[in-house]
Write a protein that holds these residues in place. Structure first.
Motif, PDB file in Angstrom:
ATOM      1  N   ALA A   2       0.892  -1.103  -0.165  1.00  0.00           N
ATOM      2  CA  ALA A   2       0.115   0.002   0.006  1.00  0.00           C
ATOM      3  C   ALA A   2       0.968   1.325  -0.023  1.00  0.00           C
ATOM      4  O   ALA A   2       2.118   1.292   0.380  1.00  0.00           O
ATOM      5  N   ASP A   3       0.428   2.243  -0.282  1.00  0.00           N
ATOM      6  CA  ASP A   3       0.907   3.692  -0.285  1.00  0.00           C
ATOM      7  C   ASP A   3       1.347   3.732   1.367  1.00  0.00           C
ATOM      8  O   ASP A   3       0.644   3.925   2.155  1.00  0.00           O
ATOM      9  N   GLU A   4       2.718   4.120   1.230  1.00  0.00           N
ATOM     10  CA  GLU A   4       3.310   4.138   2.738  1.00  0.00           C
ATOM     11  C   GLU A   4       2.534   5.425   3.294  1.00  0.00           C
ATOM     12  O   GLU A   4       2.317   4.984   4.783  1.00  0.00           O
ATOM     13  N   LYS A   5       2.125   6.513   3.090  1.00  0.00           N
ATOM     14  CA  LYS A   5       1.600   7.526   3.677  1.00  0.00           C
ATOM     15  C   LYS A   5       0.397   6.871   4.331  1.00  0.00           C
ATOM     16  O   LYS A   5      -0.394   7.588   4.998  1.00  0.00           O
ATOM     17  N   GLN A   6      -0.441   5.939   3.696  1.00  0.00           N
ATOM     18  CA  GLN A   6      -1.878   5.610   3.959  1.00  0.00           C
ATOM     19  C   GLN A   6      -1.774   4.387   4.960  1.00  0.00           C
ATOM     20  O   GLN A   6      -2.691   4.268   5.608  1.00  0.00           O
ATOM     21  N   LEU A   7      -0.459   3.942   5.197  1.00  0.00           N
ATOM     22  CA  LEU A   7      -0.461   2.681   5.994  1.00  0.00           C
ATOM     23  C   LEU A   7      -0.319   3.186   7.350  1.00  0.00           C
ATOM     24  O   LEU A   7       0.119   4.156   7.862  1.00  0.00           O
ATOM     25  N   SER A   8      -1.056   2.350   8.391  1.00  0.00           N
ATOM     26  CA  SER A   8      -1.098   2.312   9.600  1.00  0.00           C
ATOM     27  C   SER A   8      -0.062   1.972  10.342  1.00  0.00           C
ATOM     28  O   SER A   8       0.894   1.301   9.703  1.00  0.00           O
ATOM     29  N   PHE A   9       0.228   2.369  11.603  1.00  0.00           N
ATOM     30  CA  PHE A   9       1.552   1.758  12.153  1.00  0.00           C
ATOM     31  C   PHE A   9       1.727   0.407  12.216  1.00  0.00           C
ATOM     32  O   PHE A   9       2.630  -0.259  11.933  1.00  0.00           O
ATOM     33  N   ASN A  53       5.147  11.255  16.582  1.00  0.00           N
ATOM     34  CA  ASN A  53       3.980  11.960  16.493  1.00  0.00           C
ATOM     35  C   ASN A  53       2.963  11.873  17.701  1.00  0.00           C
ATOM     36  O   ASN A  53       2.549  12.577  18.078  1.00  0.00           O
ATOM     37  N   VAL A  54       2.953  10.530  18.078  1.00  0.00           N
ATOM     38  CA  VAL A  54       1.966   9.997  18.839  1.00  0.00           C
ATOM     39  C   VAL A  54       2.454  10.556  20.150  1.00  0.00           C
ATOM     40  O   VAL A  54       1.876  11.140  21.040  1.00  0.00           O
ATOM     41  N   GLU A  55       3.859  10.582  20.467  1.00  0.00           N
ATOM     42  CA  GLU A  55       4.704  10.920  21.655  1.00  0.00           C
ATOM     43  C   GLU A  55       4.276  12.479  21.651  1.00  0.00           C
ATOM     44  O   GLU A  55       4.120  12.842  22.897  1.00  0.00           O
ATOM     45  N   SER A  56       4.529  13.334  20.693  1.00  0.00           N
ATOM     46  CA  SER A  56       4.226  14.598  20.776  1.00  0.00           C
ATOM     47  C   SER A  56       2.901  14.860  21.227  1.00  0.00           C
ATOM     48  O   SER A  56       2.723  15.958  21.942  1.00  0.00           O
TER      49      SER A  56
END
Length: 77
Positions: A2-9, A53-56
């Motif tokens: 899948a497109d990397e930007k659309q991948l979930s963690f 991003n989650v950490e921030s």
């Protein structure tokens, strides 16, 4: 993939695990191994960026009165 930007963690981690398994098997042609390794590095960076991003987002929490306060987890020594 899948497109990397659309991948979930979680999706990125699953793809990364598949890549690691392929490389550990050792029966991948050199050129393919290099391409797989590069893809793995991209996925690793994506996971790292998502975690940062989650950490921030977690460093600030809203108090009950609506004020923001810093939130920090003490690091283990």
């Amino acid at each position: 993939m899948a497109d990397e930007k659309q991948l979930s963690f979680e999706q990125a981690m699953e793809e990364l695990e598949v890549i690691v398994e392929k490389l550990e098997e050792g029966d991948v042609p050199l050129e393919e191994a290099i391409n797989i390794y590069k893809k793995g590095m991209e996925l690793s960076k994506l996971c790292h960026d998502k975690l940062k991003n989650v950490e921030s987002q977690l460093t600030e929490i809203l108090a009950e009165d609506g004020r923001k306060s810093n939130f920090a987890i003490p690091e283990e020594e």
